[in-house]
Motif scaffolding. Structure first.
Motif, PDB file in Angstrom:
ATOM      1  N   ASP A  83       1.024  -1.297   0.027  1.00 60.45           N
ATOM      2  CA  ASP A  83      -0.034   0.304   0.462  1.00 60.45           C
ATOM      3  C   ASP A  83       1.177   1.363  -0.095  1.00 60.45           C
ATOM      4  O   ASP A  83       0.763   1.843  -1.003  1.00 60.45           O
ATOM      5  N   LYS A  84       1.884   1.295   0.702  1.00 64.58           N
ATOM      6  CA  LYS A  84       2.730   2.608   0.937  1.00 64.58           C
ATOM      7  C   LYS A  84       4.011   2.848   0.291  1.00 64.58           C
ATOM      8  O   LYS A  84       4.936   3.526   0.651  1.00 64.58           O
ATOM      9  N   SER A  85       4.393   1.912  -1.195  1.00 65.86           N
ATOM     10  CA  SER A  85       5.727   1.503  -1.287  1.00 65.86           C
ATOM     11  C   SER A  85       6.296   2.999  -2.440  1.00 65.86           C
ATOM     12  O   SER A  85       4.995   3.915  -2.571  1.00 65.86           O
ATOM     13  N   PRO A  86       7.383   3.427  -1.760  1.00 62.67           N
ATOM     14  CA  PRO A  86       8.208   3.058  -0.917  1.00 62.67           C
ATOM     15  C   PRO A  86       7.734   3.134   0.590  1.00 62.67           C
ATOM     16  O   PRO A  86       7.414   4.229   1.298  1.00 62.67           O
ATOM     17  N   LEU A  87       8.191   2.051   1.402  1.00 62.91           N
ATOM     18  CA  LEU A  87       7.754   2.143   3.054  1.00 62.91           C
ATOM     19  C   LEU A  87       9.451   2.295   3.521  1.00 62.91           C
ATOM     20  O   LEU A  87      10.139   2.097   3.508  1.00 62.91           O
ATOM     21  N   THR A  88       9.382   3.513   3.944  1.00 65.75           N
ATOM     22  CA  THR A  88      10.912   3.753   5.454  1.00 65.75           C
ATOM     23  C   THR A  88      10.876   3.268   6.613  1.00 65.75           C
ATOM     24  O   THR A  88       9.947   3.319   7.628  1.00 65.75           O
ATOM     25  N   VAL A  89      11.674   1.919   6.588  1.00 64.55           N
ATOM     26  CA  VAL A  89      11.845   1.726   8.145  1.00 64.55           C
ATOM     27  C   VAL A  89      13.244   1.477   8.539  1.00 64.55           C
ATOM     28  O   VAL A  89      14.354   2.130   7.672  1.00 64.55           O
ATOM     29  N   TRP A  90      13.550   0.649   9.760  1.00 62.75           N
ATOM     30  CA  TRP A  90      14.957   1.057  10.046  1.00 62.75           C
ATOM     31  C   TRP A  90      15.371  -0.578   9.187  1.00 62.75           C
ATOM     32  O   TRP A  90      15.379  -0.997   9.861  1.00 62.75           O
ATOM     33  N   GLN A  91      16.834  -0.590   9.292  1.00 63.24           N
ATOM     34  CA  GLN A  91      17.722  -1.723   9.445  1.00 63.24           C
ATOM     35  C   GLN A  91      18.281  -1.825  10.445  1.00 63.24           C
ATOM     36  O   GLN A  91      17.967  -1.099  12.051  1.00 63.24           O
ATOM     37  N   TYR A  92      17.942  -2.790  11.373  1.00 67.93           N
ATOM     38  CA  TYR A  92      18.554  -3.181  12.258  1.00 67.93           C
ATOM     39  C   TYR A  92      19.789  -3.957  12.410  1.00 67.93           C
ATOM     40  O   TYR A  92      19.808  -5.192  11.375  1.00 67.93           O
ATOM     41  N   ALA A  93      20.614  -3.845  13.663  1.00 64.02           N
ATOM     42  CA  ALA A  93      21.878  -5.196  13.375  1.00 64.02           C
ATOM     43  C   ALA A  93      22.331  -5.130  14.588  1.00 64.02           C
ATOM     44  O   ALA A  93      21.906  -4.429  16.311  1.00 64.02           O
ATOM     45  N   SER A  94      22.859  -6.442  15.025  1.00 62.62           N
ATOM     46  CA  SER A  94      22.936  -6.253  16.726  1.00 62.62           C
ATOM     47  C   SER A  94      24.333  -5.246  16.942  1.00 62.62           C
ATOM     48  O   SER A  94      25.586  -5.469  16.124  1.00 62.62           O
ATOM     49  N   GLN A  95      24.240  -5.028  17.982  1.00 60.35           N
ATOM     50  CA  GLN A  95      25.514  -4.167  18.649  1.00 60.35           C
ATOM     51  C   GLN A  95      25.719  -4.452  20.018  1.00 60.35           C
ATOM     52  O   GLN A  95      24.672  -5.011  20.109  1.00 60.35           O
ATOM     53  N   LYS A  96      26.456  -3.385  20.606  1.00 61.63           N
ATOM     54  CA  LYS A  96      27.252  -3.286  22.201  1.00 61.63           C
ATOM     55  C   LYS A  96      25.956  -2.390  22.170  1.00 61.63           C
ATOM     56  O   LYS A  96      26.438  -1.709  21.516  1.00 61.63           O
ATOM     57  N   ASP A  97      25.553  -2.194  23.542  1.00 60.60           N
ATOM     58  CA  ASP A  97      24.753  -0.914  23.811  1.00 60.60           C
ATOM     59  C   ASP A  97      25.686  -0.467  25.677  1.00 60.60           C
ATOM     60  O   ASP A  97      26.706  -0.845  25.342  1.00 60.60           O
ATOM     61  N   ALA A  98      25.265   0.413  25.641  1.00 62.75           N
ATOM     62  CA  ALA A  98      26.093   1.372  26.191  1.00 62.75           C
ATOM     63  C   ALA A  98      26.516  -0.192  28.413  1.00 62.75           C
ATOM     64  O   ALA A  98      27.984   0.024  28.441  1.00 62.75           O
TER      65      ALA A  98
END
Length: 129
Positions: free
Chosen positions: A77-92
């Motif tokens: 319905d909403k192409s292009p759709l903006t989303v967040w790419q995720y990756a594993s990282q270390k937090d604080a």
């Protein structure tokens, strides 16, 4: 004299009831403000590569259909759709988390497949510290 006593108690009862209502509505606001947004992760496979993206569950909406199907419908319905790419990282604190990396736009014409993505790591919400 009896009328004055009744008026005082009625006024005090009304005051107590209004204070109780105000406290309940404030507690409700605090509860809703503290509820963290829930992010759902999906693996998006294209001819070029595959990435993990996250979208808030509220954007997917409610329904009896699987979340991956609601995500695909939202993308259609909403192409292009903006989303967040995720990756594993270390937090604080040094613990591994799934964290937002950057925003990406998804186009339906380049996608081959969308899969649900599960992770044992905690998922960080965009904008959360």
């Amino acid at each position: 004299m009896f009328r004055n006593l009744i008026r005082r108690h009625a006024a005090a009862g009304l005051y107590v009831a209004s204070v109780a209502a105000a406290l309940l509505s404030a507690a409700s606001l605090v509860t809703h403000a503290q509820e963290p947004a829930t992010v759902r992760l999906f693996k998006v496979v294209s001819p070029r590569d595959d990435i993990v993206v996250g979208i808030e569950a509220a954007q997917l909406g409610a329904g009896s259909t699987p979340e991956v199907q609601r995500f695909a419908a939202l993308l259609a319905d909403k192409s292009p759709l903006t989303v967040w790419q995720y990756a594993s990282q270390k937090d604080a604190g040094g613990a591994l988390v799934q964290a937002p990396l950057r925003q990406v736009a998804l186009f339906t014409n380049e996608l081959l497949r969308i899969e649900p993505y599960t992770t044992p790591l905690p998922i960080k919400v965009p904008g959360a510290k």
